[in-house]
Design a protein around this motif. Structure first.
Motif, PDB file in Angstrom:
ATOM      1  N   THR A 155       0.833  -1.191   0.000  1.00 31.67           N
ATOM      2  CA  THR A 155       0.000   0.000   0.000  1.00 31.67           C
ATOM      3  C   THR A 155       0.872   1.247   0.000  1.00 31.67           C
ATOM      4  OG1 THR A 155      -0.073   0.188   2.410  1.00 31.67           O
ATOM      5  CG2 THR A 155      -1.707  -1.266   1.369  1.00 31.67           C
ATOM      6  N   LYS A 156       0.250   2.400  -0.127  1.00 32.14           N
ATOM      7  CA  LYS A 156       0.978   3.662  -0.067  1.00 32.14           C
ATOM      8  C   LYS A 156       1.694   3.801   1.281  1.00 32.14           C
ATOM      9  CE  LYS A 156       1.935   7.930  -1.499  1.00 32.14           C
ATOM     10  NZ  LYS A 156       2.790   8.211  -2.677  1.00 32.14           N
ATOM     11  N   SER A 157       1.049   3.384   2.353  1.00 30.85           N
ATOM     12  CA  SER A 157       1.666   3.468   3.680  1.00 30.85           C
ATOM     13  C   SER A 157       2.885   2.560   3.772  1.00 30.85           C
ATOM     14  CB  SER A 157       0.655   3.096   4.763  1.00 30.85           C
ATOM     15  OG  SER A 157      -0.395   4.039   4.820  1.00 30.85           O
ATOM     16  N   HIS A 158       2.774   1.368   3.183  1.00 28.24           N
ATOM     17  CA  HIS A 158       3.922   0.462   3.164  1.00 28.24           C
ATOM     18  C   HIS A 158       5.089   1.105   2.409  1.00 28.24           C
ATOM     19  CE1 HIS A 158       0.931  -3.111   3.562  1.00 28.24           C
ATOM     20  NE2 HIS A 158       1.384  -2.760   4.752  1.00 28.24           N
ATOM     21  N   ALA A 159       4.783   1.676   1.253  1.00 24.73           N
ATOM     22  CA  ALA A 159       5.829   2.277   0.425  1.00 24.73           C
ATOM     23  C   ALA A 159       6.507   3.445   1.145  1.00 24.73           C
ATOM     24  CB  ALA A 159       5.237   2.742  -0.904  1.00 24.73           C
ATOM     25  N   ARG A 160       5.733   4.234   1.862  1.00 25.62           N
ATOM     26  CA  ARG A 160       6.311   5.360   2.602  1.00 25.62           C
ATOM     27  C   ARG A 160       7.221   4.849   3.722  1.00 25.62           C
ATOM     28  NH1 ARG A 160       4.330  10.478   2.422  1.00 25.62           N
ATOM     29  NH2 ARG A 160       4.563  10.723   4.681  1.00 25.62           N
ATOM     30  N   TYR A 161       6.811   3.757   4.363  1.00 24.25           N
ATOM     31  CA  TYR A 161       7.659   3.166   5.398  1.00 24.25           C
ATOM     32  C   TYR A 161       8.964   2.654   4.790  1.00 24.25           C
ATOM     33  CZ  TYR A 161       9.254   0.096   9.159  1.00 24.25           C
ATOM     34  OH  TYR A 161      10.000  -0.502  10.138  1.00 24.25           O
ATOM     35  N   LEU A 162       8.842   1.941   3.668  1.00 26.74           N
ATOM     36  CA  LEU A 162      10.028   1.409   3.002  1.00 26.74           C
ATOM     37  C   LEU A 162      10.972   2.526   2.582  1.00 26.74           C
ATOM     38  CD1 LEU A 162       8.406  -1.354   0.733  1.00 26.74           C
ATOM     39  CD2 LEU A 162       9.796  -1.723   2.774  1.00 26.74           C
ATOM     40  N   GLU A 163      10.430   3.577   2.002  1.00 31.73           N
ATOM     41  CA  GLU A 163      11.254   4.715   1.571  1.00 31.73           C
ATOM     42  C   GLU A 163      12.032   5.294   2.754  1.00 31.73           C
ATOM     43  OE1 GLU A 163      10.524   8.964  -0.702  1.00 31.73           O
ATOM     44  OE2 GLU A 163       9.212   8.370   0.963  1.00 31.73           O
ATOM     45  N   SER A 164      11.335   5.539   3.845  1.00 33.27           N
ATOM     46  CA  SER A 164      11.969   6.139   5.008  1.00 33.27           C
ATOM     47  C   SER A 164      13.088   5.261   5.555  1.00 33.27           C
ATOM     48  CB  SER A 164      10.922   6.384   6.096  1.00 33.27           C
ATOM     49  OG  SER A 164      11.512   6.917   7.265  1.00 33.27           O
ATOM     50  N   ARG A 165      12.809   3.971   5.688  1.00 36.49           N
ATOM     51  CA  ARG A 165      13.807   3.052   6.242  1.00 36.49           C
ATOM     52  C   ARG A 165      14.991   2.859   5.290  1.00 36.49           C
ATOM     53  NH1 ARG A 165      15.815   1.191   9.283  1.00 36.49           N
ATOM     54  NH2 ARG A 165      15.452  -1.058   9.483  1.00 36.49           N
ATOM     55  N   LEU A 166      14.730   2.762   3.996  1.00 36.91           N
ATOM     56  CA  LEU A 166      15.813   2.548   3.031  1.00 36.91           C
ATOM     57  C   LEU A 166      16.736   3.758   2.957  1.00 36.91           C
ATOM     58  CD1 LEU A 166      13.783   0.734   0.237  1.00 36.91           C
ATOM     59  CD2 LEU A 166      15.512  -0.293   1.724  1.00 36.91           C
ATOM     60  N   ILE A 167      16.180   4.946   3.057  1.00 35.25           N
ATOM     61  CA  ILE A 167      17.012   6.157   3.086  1.00 35.25           C
ATOM     62  C   ILE A 167      17.895   6.140   4.325  1.00 35.25           C
ATOM     63  CG2 ILE A 167      16.970   8.666   3.363  1.00 35.25           C
ATOM     64  CD1 ILE A 167      14.442   8.678   1.619  1.00 35.25           C
ATOM     65  N   ALA A 168      17.314   5.782   5.467  1.00 30.78           N
ATOM     66  CA  ALA A 168      18.088   5.729   6.711  1.00 30.78           C
ATOM     67  C   ALA A 168      19.188   4.673   6.637  1.00 30.78           C
ATOM     68  CB  ALA A 168      17.152   5.443   7.890  1.00 30.78           C
TER      69      ALA A 168
END
Length: 305
Positions: free
Chosen positions: A110-123
């Motif tokens: 979902t969009k929420s999953h993708a936002r979580y993935l983006e945040s964690r992958l950047i970190a």
């Protein structure tokens, strides 16, 4: 002992320089990579209409041999990539020459999953420090149920396995030298000494990388002829990995992984050097080359028994 993983690579158009799809057995994720020159063909793929995260990568003009990366998310990855393909003056990004898109085969991201993935992958990419991040900071990902967070963390671990297979080390964890002695195939402690410059360095080989340990010394200035390792040395100075110790020496402020013993010894000695011969096993005096050859010979003998 770590268990093996089965990764399936598919050359979509039969060439290694074209579009490549990757999957791990029993994982719902799907990874597809392509050069920017094949973006039009990539955008025709059905996966690009799904929700997912993507990596835009290219050479870093400020650091020779280093990669720059932008990590993003979208509920329509193809549409977002079309926007990134515009010029800088039109809101796009010029630096990238390759893209990797990660979606889900079961379309349950979902969009929420993708936002979580983006945040964690950047970190994670920032912590790994293997590539220059174009992203400023990791965005807030919002709320996810505890079970979803656990699923996404597993998803991230699979992404971290697949990307290096595609030639992208930007999420690869820094070698944990402290854990090396517990590894039965870990290297001995290697030493490199230069009485002339009053310096000594120590290193171990960990997970295929040659890691110079924090506190090791290095020559204050580059003393050899022009060489690619000179630029690498300057990058470590600029990053604060090499810091001034005294008028003659520098010091490694943290463990630093190198692609080879020669890259490590060149940075330490301030000149091109054959590190396979210069690095010696502590106590025994065996060179890195002799140590490696002994392992190869032992494996060969075992196979012929």
């Amino acid at each position: 002992m770590k268990q093996g993983k089965s990764i399936r690579l598919f050359l979509v158009d039969g060439t290694p320089g074209g579009i490549v799809a990757a999957e791990i057995m029993n994982w719902t994720g799907h990874v597809i990579a392509a050069p920017r020159s094949r973006l039009a063909d990539l955008l025709r793929r059905p996966e690009l209409a799904r929700t997912g995260v993507y990596f835009l990568t290219g050479d870093d003009p400020d650091n020779v041999g280093r990669t720059r990366v932008y990590i993003g998310e979208s509920d329509n990855a193809g549409k977002r990539l079309g926007q990134h393909n515009r010029g800088e003056d039109a809101g796009g990004k010029d630096f990238w020459d390759r893209v990797v898109v990660v979606t889900s085969k079961d379309a349950n991201l979902t969009k929420s999953h993708a936002r979580y993935l983006e945040s964690r992958l950047i970190a994670i990419a920032g912590e790994a420090g293997r590539a220059g991040l174009v992203n400023g900071t990791a965005p807030e990902y919002g709320y996810l149920p505890e079970a979803d967070i656990a699923d996404m963390e597993f998803f991230i671990e699979q992404v971290r396995i697949v990307l290096p297979v595609l030639g992208l080390d930007l999420l690869r964890e820094r070698p944990r030298v402290a854990a090396a002695p517990a590894n039965p195939v870990a290297s001995p402690l290697f030493e490199l000494k230069s009485p002339k410059h009053r310096l000594a360095a120590t290193a171990r080989e960990v997970d295929g990388e040659f890691v110079v340990l924090a506190g090791s010394g290095a020559r204050r200035a580059w003393g050899g002829s022009a060489h690619a390792y000179r630029a690498l040395r300057q990058q470590l100075l600029d990053a604060g990995t090499l810091v001034a110790h005294d008028d003659e020496r520098l010091e490694f402020s943290e463990d630093q992984a190198f692609s080879s013993p020669s890259a490590a010894s060149a940075v330490v000695l301030g000149r091109a050097d054959n590190g396979r011969l210069s690095w010696k096993a502590a106590g025994g005096g065996q060179s890195y080359a002799d140590w490696q050859n002994a392992h190869v010979a032992a494996a060969t003998e075992k196979e012929t028994v």
